[in-house]
Design a protein around this motif. Structure first.
Motif, short mmCIF file in Angstrom:
data_model
loop_
_atom_site.label_atom_id
_atom_site.label_comp_id
_atom_site.label_asym_id
_atom_site.label_seq_id
_atom_site.Cartn_x
_atom_site.Cartn_y
_atom_site.Cartn_z
N HIS A 1 0.72 -1.33 -0.03
CA HIS A 1 0.11 -0.06 0.05
C HIS A 1 0.98 1.14 -0.01
N GLU A 2 2.07 1.23 0.21
CA GLU A 2 3.19 2.21 0.29
C GLU A 2 3.41 2.61 -1.16
N VAL B 1 -0.23 -1.35 -4.81
CA VAL B 1 -1.43 -0.85 -4.92
C VAL B 1 -1.97 -0.19 -6.13
N VAL B 2 -0.90 0.50 -6.47
CA VAL B 2 -0.93 1.41 -7.77
C VAL B 2 0.41 0.94 -8.89
N GLY B 3 -0.10 0.65 -9.84
CA GLY B 3 1.04 0.05 -10.83
C GLY B 3 1.83 1.31 -11.30
N ASN C 1 -5.23 -11.39 -5.39
CA ASN C 1 -4.03 -10.69 -5.46
C ASN C 1 -3.64 -9.57 -4.79
N VAL C 2 -4.52 -8.99 -3.94
CA VAL C 2 -4.49 -7.47 -3.33
C VAL C 2 -3.27 -7.37 -2.84
N ARG D 1 -6.43 2.11 -8.04
CA ARG D 1 -5.90 1.17 -6.97
C ARG D 1 -6.61 0.10 -6.81
N SER D 2 -5.58 -1.21 -6.42
CA SER D 2 -6.20 -2.23 -6.21
C SER D 2 -7.29 -2.55 -5.08
N ASP D 3 -6.99 -1.66 -4.25
CA ASP D 3 -8.07 -1.59 -2.99
C ASP D 3 -9.32 -0.95 -3.38
#
Length: 339
Positions: A136-137, A232-234, A226-227, A204-206
């Motif tokens: 998430h960072e 969290v952001v490519g 796969n979260v 964002r994946s979340d």
């Protein structure tokens, strides 16, 4: 001259392999600007029973590298960069283990020799947790400095081909710094908008939109996503979501010179390296020896994607799956049917 299989043959062929393999995803075949096959299978969200559709957005993993390469080459066309620009001239004191001689072109061609933060040549399983910081960072491009550093140069710049995810994140960082525009915005305005790719971006994946498929890991007896496995952001090496329709529009725009000039595309599609297994590599794109096809491909935890275009047939084939290996049986069968 052989006759290409018709829509019914192709559709039945996809149905058969999809049933056999349990395929979840979407398939598209476009020839001469006309859609020949467009189908979806399986579930986008297993817990809620939401089915995939032709309009579902899927992760495309390393398929993003083609978009990154185009964003960089568009900056070169605007004279904001050059193929010969060194990474060091933009990075300054950041990432000191990158050789001072590494150039933008070497990064595009996977010939930079830099150490990789996400090394696909290392042993391990797709279910492994490989990132050294909490996922998430990793949101903004500059955040990736934390994972890009500390990896020694593997070989001298330009010496040989070695696929490198980190090199494409470095390219995203370079593009962002020289343009003053966030990388995701560069991809949107310089690649997606000219191509009409309205469903493609870096969510964002979340916080996935409702029409996006969750990516599932190959863990027997579990529907685990796969979260926790991916940023969290490519960035420049992966993480965008797209649809089979947008991918089809991408190839038309690319080869039509609507993203960068045809002369720039010709340079990007020149074979720079032998990548093994009957494949070559240019600048951001795979080149298949057997039939001259140009490919984008992605593989990651919960994601598999392959799309290729044959200029001689004006034919695009795209297979995307929201599972780690799901796309491969379908892509192989379509390659067999189409010859």
């Amino acid at each position: 001259m052989s006759t290409l299989p018709d829509e019914v043959t192709l559709s039945d062929g996809v149905d058969a392999v999809a049933r056999q393999s349990g395929f979840a995803g979407a398939v598209s075949i476009v020839r001469g600007g006309e859609t020949v096959v467009e189908k979806a299978y399986g579930l986008a969200d297993r817990a809620r029973g939401i089915r995939n559709t032709a309009g579902t957005r899927f992760g495309i993993a390393s398929g993003v590298k083609g978009l990154t390469a185009l964003a960089v080459v568009s900056l070169i066309s605007d004279s904001a960069l050059a193929f010969e620009t060194t990474a060091r001239s933009v990075l300054g004191g950041d990432l000191p283990l990158i050789d001072d001689a590494v150039t933008v072109e070497q990064l595009l061609a996977h010939r930079s020799g830099i150490g990789d933060y996400f090394d696909e040549e290392a042993e391990g399983e797709i279910t492994d947790y490989v990132l050294p910081v909490p996922v998430h960072e990793l949101v903004a491009t500059e955040d990736y400095l934390r994972v890009l550093g500390g990896h020694p140069q593997k070989f001298a710049p330009g010496e040989r081909f070695s696929y490198c995810n980190g090199g494409y994140v470095v390219l995203a960082l370079i593009a962002e710094r020289v343009s003053g525009v966030p990388f995701h915005e560069l991809v949107r305005t310089r690649v997606c908008e000219p191509a009409g790719m309205t469903a493609t971006g870096f969510p964002r994946s979340d916080e996935l939109p409702g029409d996006a498929a969750l990516g599932y890991l190959p863990i027997a007896g579990h529907d685990r996503t796969n979260v926790f496995h991916l940023p969290v952001v490519g960035s420049g090496d992966g993480g965008a979501y797209s649809t089979v329709g947008d991918v089809g529009r991408f190839w038309l725009a690319l080869l039509g010179g609507r993203i960068v000039s045809r002369s720039a595309i010709a340079r990007m599609l020149e074979r720079v390296s032998d990548a093994g297994d009957g494949m070559g590599y240019g600048l951001g794109f795979w080149l298949r020896d057997a039939d001259g096809a140009v490919l984008l491909e992605g593989y990651d935890a919960g994601v598999s994607f392959r799309s290729w275009h044959r200029v001689d047939r004006d034919e695009t084939v795209t297979v995307i799956s929201n599972s780690s290996d799901g796309a491969w049986p379908v892509a192989r069968r379509l390659a067999e049917l189409l010859g």
